[in-house]
Design an enzyme around this catalytic site. Structure first.
Site, PDB file in Angstrom:
ATOM      1  N   TYR A 287      24.780  24.153  15.264  1.00  0.00           N
ATOM      2  CA  TYR A 287      23.512  24.742  14.825  1.00  0.00           C
ATOM      3  C   TYR A 287      22.764  23.742  13.961  1.00  0.00           C
ATOM      4  O   TYR A 287      23.310  23.199  12.996  1.00  0.00           O
ATOM      5  CB  TYR A 287      23.798  26.027  14.049  1.00  0.00           C
ATOM      6  CG  TYR A 287      22.571  26.769  13.541  1.00  0.00           C
ATOM      7  CD1 TYR A 287      21.341  26.662  14.170  1.00  0.00           C
ATOM      8  CD2 TYR A 287      22.644  27.601  12.437  1.00  0.00           C
ATOM      9  CE1 TYR A 287      20.228  27.349  13.723  1.00  0.00           C
ATOM     10  CE2 TYR A 287      21.546  28.307  11.969  1.00  0.00           C
ATOM     11  CZ  TYR A 287      20.340  28.170  12.613  1.00  0.00           C
ATOM     12  OH  TYR A 287      19.240  28.847  12.156  1.00  0.00           O
ATOM     13  N   CYS A 288      21.496  23.495  14.312  1.00  0.00           N
ATOM     14  CA  CYS A 288      20.624  22.613  13.534  1.00  0.00           C
ATOM     15  C   CYS A 288      21.279  21.233  13.436  1.00  0.00           C
ATOM     16  O   CYS A 288      21.704  20.669  14.437  1.00  0.00           O
ATOM     17  CB  CYS A 288      20.342  23.242  12.167  1.00  0.00           C
ATOM     18  SG  CYS A 288      19.100  22.381  11.170  1.00  0.00           S
ATOM     19  N   LEU A 289      21.402  20.661  12.232  1.00  0.00           N
ATOM     20  CA  LEU A 289      22.007  19.343  12.089  1.00  0.00           C
ATOM     21  C   LEU A 289      23.486  19.355  12.442  1.00  0.00           C
ATOM     22  O   LEU A 289      24.054  18.316  12.787  1.00  0.00           O
ATOM     23  CB  LEU A 289      21.811  18.827  10.665  1.00  0.00           C
ATOM     24  CG  LEU A 289      20.393  18.365  10.329  1.00  0.00           C
ATOM     25  CD1 LEU A 289      20.297  17.962   8.873  1.00  0.00           C
ATOM     26  CD2 LEU A 289      19.972  17.220  11.227  1.00  0.00           C
TER      27      LEU A 289
END
Length: 550
Positions: A287-289
């Site tokens: 998720y995300c970074l």
């Protein structure tokens, strides 16, 4: 040479840290350079000056200010408030015209000047002042000024919390009580992560466990927010064995942790644990970074002929940072050098400094609307789980954050096949397992068109899903969530590239939650459910663990 020069600097980091506290962590030099570029080219362009003069003299007035969210209250259609709104919007349009389309200006400088000018104008919006806001004036007349008295009290309360070093308002939501409550155990702990395994709720499980890697800039429980809004609980109930990483909130002792350390102590350590437990194949989710880090791990594994990942799912994840949206305005050489000096004094980046940058991206929604509601209307924002999570921010170690900004944002090394892992570059094109990529329509952190670029860097099947909502709300689109839709399409290996807008236009929205679509996709790529494997007794604590409280 740069490292040697840094060793001899004693004053710059302290001085820049002091400036950073006044500038919300933004580099004044970066802003001044952009404005100098713009202003010099404006002075050298008589045609642009004449165009702006003509626009100023024409003094256009918008007939319907309600098209702007700030002026949707019916009171803005009455005089003199309508004139206030129209005048402000005319000025805003003029400055937008002045800061765009000037030949010779560096495109990035143009975006910085336009963004910064818009932020300054937003502060002066008539909606932000009691005397020029019809909604506030009506409330003041109705309550005899009690709303302003409450607002003053709220402002004093918030100011006192800020200067005391505890800016978070008390919340009815807390971790372990009504947040992050899905039952599980911490089955691995090292200097950087706790690995949580959730208790299954089905008699049989798919043989491939799910390993989730959240971003290190947020607490993991965004994916286990409440009993009703828990992605991990949903996956668990679909017959999957679910593991998630909980990152440590770093302090000064972690200043020298690198991206390689985050890779080794994070997803690699978690994967080693799953292999020791007998897992031969794993569904990897980022998720995300956390998804960016997972992509790096998957590329390194593919390079080394490790086929443990049977699928890779990336949620609101960028791997190509050539078009990262307005967040790129805060990331250039001047800004990164400024942040490096600020981090040098403590060994980490303060949580509120990163949060401030994200708030500026949506200042009307996240700053000024709250100022109006809290201090002018005298209303406190309703306490909710997502707000409690959002206030529970994390720090970032100096070395890792510097490497991440330089290697990924400034150099775009991952997309270029130049990101180094174990002393050798990795390439996303080496990944051969199927990829499920999710983007959100209103994402200001990972713009969907930037996320979409993954398909240009992949030589495998990619299922791309675009869901309604923002960076967090779009991901938390549980089944039953009202007014939700998503688009989905498959690009198989060898298919020609389809431009983002053409893809959008050719994939009609489907009503419902993308969670169900994803679950079906995972199930189709999993083995038949079997009896759960033995878990052993090597648990260090119950979920949510200890690191989440850091």
């Amino acid at each position: 040479m740069r490292e040697a020069a840094n060793e001899n600097r004693a004053i710059d980091p302290i001085w820049h840290s002091m400036i950073g506290k006044l500038s919300a962590g933004l580099s004044p030099a970066a802003l001044a350079t952009a404005y100098l570029d713009w202003s010099l080219h404006l002075m050298a362009s008589p045609d642009k000056q004449a165009d702006l003069a003509a626009a100023l003299l024409s003094n256009p007035q918008r007939q319907d200010p309600s098209q702007d969210p700030r002026f949707r209250d019916p009171g803005w259609l009455m005089q003199p408030y309508k004139s206030y709104a129209q005048g402000f919007l005319a000025v805003q349009d003029w400055w937008d015209r002045a800061t765009r389309g000037l030949p010779g200006v560096d495109p990035k400088h143009e975006r910085i000047v336009n963004f910064a000018t818009r932020q300054m104008l937003d502060m002066m919006s008539p909606s932000n002042f009691a005397a020029t806001n019809p909604q506030v004036m009506a409330r003041t007349a109705e309550e005899g000024g009690n709303n302003l008295n409450r607002g003053l009290r709220y402002w004093i309360e918030d100011f006192n919390r800020v200067i005391s070093g505890h800016p978070r308002r008390p919340s009815a939501h807390s971790v372990g009580a009504n947040l992050a409550t899905t039952p599980g155990d911490v089955v691995l702990k090292n200097d950087l992560i706790e690995l949580i395994r959730y208790h299954p709720t089905t008699d049989k499980l798919h043989p491939e466990p799910i390993l989730i890697v959240p971003a290190w800039i947020m607490k993991y429980y965004i994916l286990d927010l409440t009993a009703e809004r828990s992605l991990v609980a949903y996956l668990r109930d679909q017959g999957f064995e679910v593991f998630i990483i909980s990152w440590k909130n770093p302090d000064a002792s972690d200043a020298d942790l690198s991206m390689q350390d985050y890779l080794d102590l994070g997803p690699r350590a978690a994967l080693d644990h799953l292999k020791r437990r007998g897992a031969e194949r794993v569904h990897a989710v980022g998720y995300c970074l956390g998804g960016t880090l997972l992509s790096i791990a998957a590329a390194a594994m593919a390079r080394d002929q490790d086929r443990t990942f049977c699928t890779v799912s990336l949620l609101a994840t960028q791997v190509d940072f050539s078009e990262p949206g307005e967040l790129s305005l805060f990331i250039n050489e001047s800004q990164v050098a400024f942040l490096e000096d600020m981090m040098a004094t403590k060994g980490y980046l303060e949580a509120d400094q990163m949060a401030g940058a994200f708030q500026l991206l949506r200042s009307n929604d996240l700053i000024w609307s709250r100022v109006i509601r809290h201090y002018l209307l005298g209303e406190r924002t309703h306490d909710n789980p997502l707000m409690a999570w959002n206030a529970d921010a994390t720090r970032m170690p100096a070395r890792m954050h510097s490497e991440y900004l330089r290697r990924l944002f400034l150099e775009n090394a991952l997309a270029k096949g130049q990101f180094i892992v174990d002393d050798a570059p990795v390439a996303l094109t080496d990944i051969r397992c199927p990829i499920y990529s999710v983007a959100t329509e209103q994402d200001h952190v990972s713009p969907w068109r930037s996320v979409y670029r993954l398909q240009m860097l992949s030589d495998t099947d990619v299922t791309f899903v675009l869901t309604k909502g923002g960076h967090n709300g779009g991901i938390l689109s549980q089944p039953g969530h009202r007014n939700r839709h998503f688009r989905a399409g498959l690009k198989t290996e060898g298919d020609p590239h389809v431009p983002a807008q053409k893809w959008f236009d050719s994939h009609p929205p489907q009503e419902g939650s993308w969670w169900e679509h994803w679950s079906d996709w995972l199930r189709a790529k999993s083995g038949d459910p079997v009896e759960p494997r033995a878990t052993g007794t090597a648990t260090t604590a119950s979920a949510p663990g200890a690191y989440v409280f850091g």
